[in-house]
Design an enzyme around this catalytic site. Structure first.
Site, short mmCIF file in Angstrom:
data_model
loop_
_atom_site.label_atom_id
_atom_site.label_comp_id
_atom_site.label_asym_id
_atom_site.label_seq_id
_atom_site.Cartn_x
_atom_site.Cartn_y
_atom_site.Cartn_z
N HIS A 83 0.83 -1.20 0.00
CA HIS A 83 0.00 0.00 0.00
C HIS A 83 0.86 1.26 0.00
O HIS A 83 0.48 2.28 -0.56
CB HIS A 83 -0.92 0.00 1.23
CG HIS A 83 -2.01 -1.01 1.14
ND1 HIS A 83 -3.34 -0.66 1.00
CD2 HIS A 83 -1.99 -2.36 1.16
CE1 HIS A 83 -4.09 -1.75 0.94
NE2 HIS A 83 -3.29 -2.80 1.05
N THR B 44 -5.80 1.17 -3.49
CA THR B 44 -4.57 0.64 -4.07
C THR B 44 -4.87 -0.55 -4.97
O THR B 44 -4.06 -0.89 -5.84
CB THR B 44 -3.57 0.21 -2.98
OG1 THR B 44 -4.19 -0.75 -2.13
CG2 THR B 44 -3.14 1.40 -2.15
N ASP C 133 -5.69 6.00 2.42
CA ASP C 133 -5.89 4.65 1.93
C ASP C 133 -7.32 4.22 2.24
O ASP C 133 -7.82 4.43 3.35
CB ASP C 133 -4.89 3.71 2.61
CG ASP C 133 -4.80 2.35 1.94
OD1 ASP C 133 -5.82 1.63 1.92
OD2 ASP C 133 -3.72 2.01 1.44
#
Length: 225
Positions: A22, A136, A114
């Protein structure tokens, strides 16, 4: 402006989920932001900053605590324990970082977080920032999680009765194409919850970003999100 400083148009914090798979795509995205004239700062956890070599780049790095600073996940003992404490501690330390940046003359305009960390959007909105969720994984994979989260794909899948799955904007999928924890729900319950929680408050995000080639997944991008 001091000698050597650049006149940036805006300052973006980029918050990755603390694993290598990530961090790399979020760092590359941050570099692209800098190339467009923005100031970008990567926000890893303290443990990651101590144990992972982040290549030198024009992207700034400002670590925050997730409550597991010494040995990271190994301290927690389980994914569930790690994520719960991370949300509590990192929500606070992220807000503290944003306040410090404002006081130092580098106010933050946007938080790119994220998608595995949906609580970060609440921090951004609470401080009046624009929030962008960064996936991602590709649109196609995320679309499967999206359909499960919204109940369009019922789990666990009965692999004795079903051999293919049909979902909007996606080609027909065989059982091997579907993440295994949807047919074996009890196998990784914490990870299952993690991928589904990506959509818990997504409708409040100002932007939704994917680490993908849009021309390869144009239909998925348009019809699902």
């Amino acid at each position: 402006m001091k000698k050597g400083e650049r006149d940036y148009r805006a300052h973006v914090l980029v918050l990755p989920y603390p694993t290598q798979g990530h961090i790399n795509p979020t760092l590359q995205f941050a570099k692209r932001l800098v190339s467009k004239g923005l100031k970008a700062t990567l926000v890893p956890t303290i443990f990651i900053s101590k144990t992972t070599e982040i290549e030198p780049s024009p992207v700034g790095v400002e670590p925050i605590s997730d409550g597991w600073d010494e040995t990271g996940y190994a301290e927690a003992g389980s994914v569930d324990a790690y994520l719960k404490r991370m949300e509590t501690v990192a929500s606070r330390t992220l807000a503290e970082l944003i306040h410090r940046q404002a006081q130092s003359g580098n106010p933050v305009s946007c938080l790119v977080y994220d998608s595995f960390l949906p609580w970060a959007l609440d921090v951004a909105k609470g401080l009046g920032l624009t929030g962008a969720s960064f996936f991602t994984q590709t649109c196609s994979v995320s679309a499967i999680y999206h359909h499960v989260h919204h109940g369009n794909l019922k789990v666990p899948l009965d692999v004795t009765a079903v051999t293919t799955v049909t979902l909007p904007a996606l080609p027909e999928l065989g059982i091997p194409d579907i993440p295994s924890f949807f047919s074996e729900v009890g196998s990784y319950p914490a990870y299952l919850q993690l991928v589904l929680n990506q959509f818990s408050n997504l409708e409040k995000a100002d932007w939704v970003l994917f680490n993908t080639f849009d021309k390869l997944e144009e239909q998925v991008c348009c019809e699902i999100f």
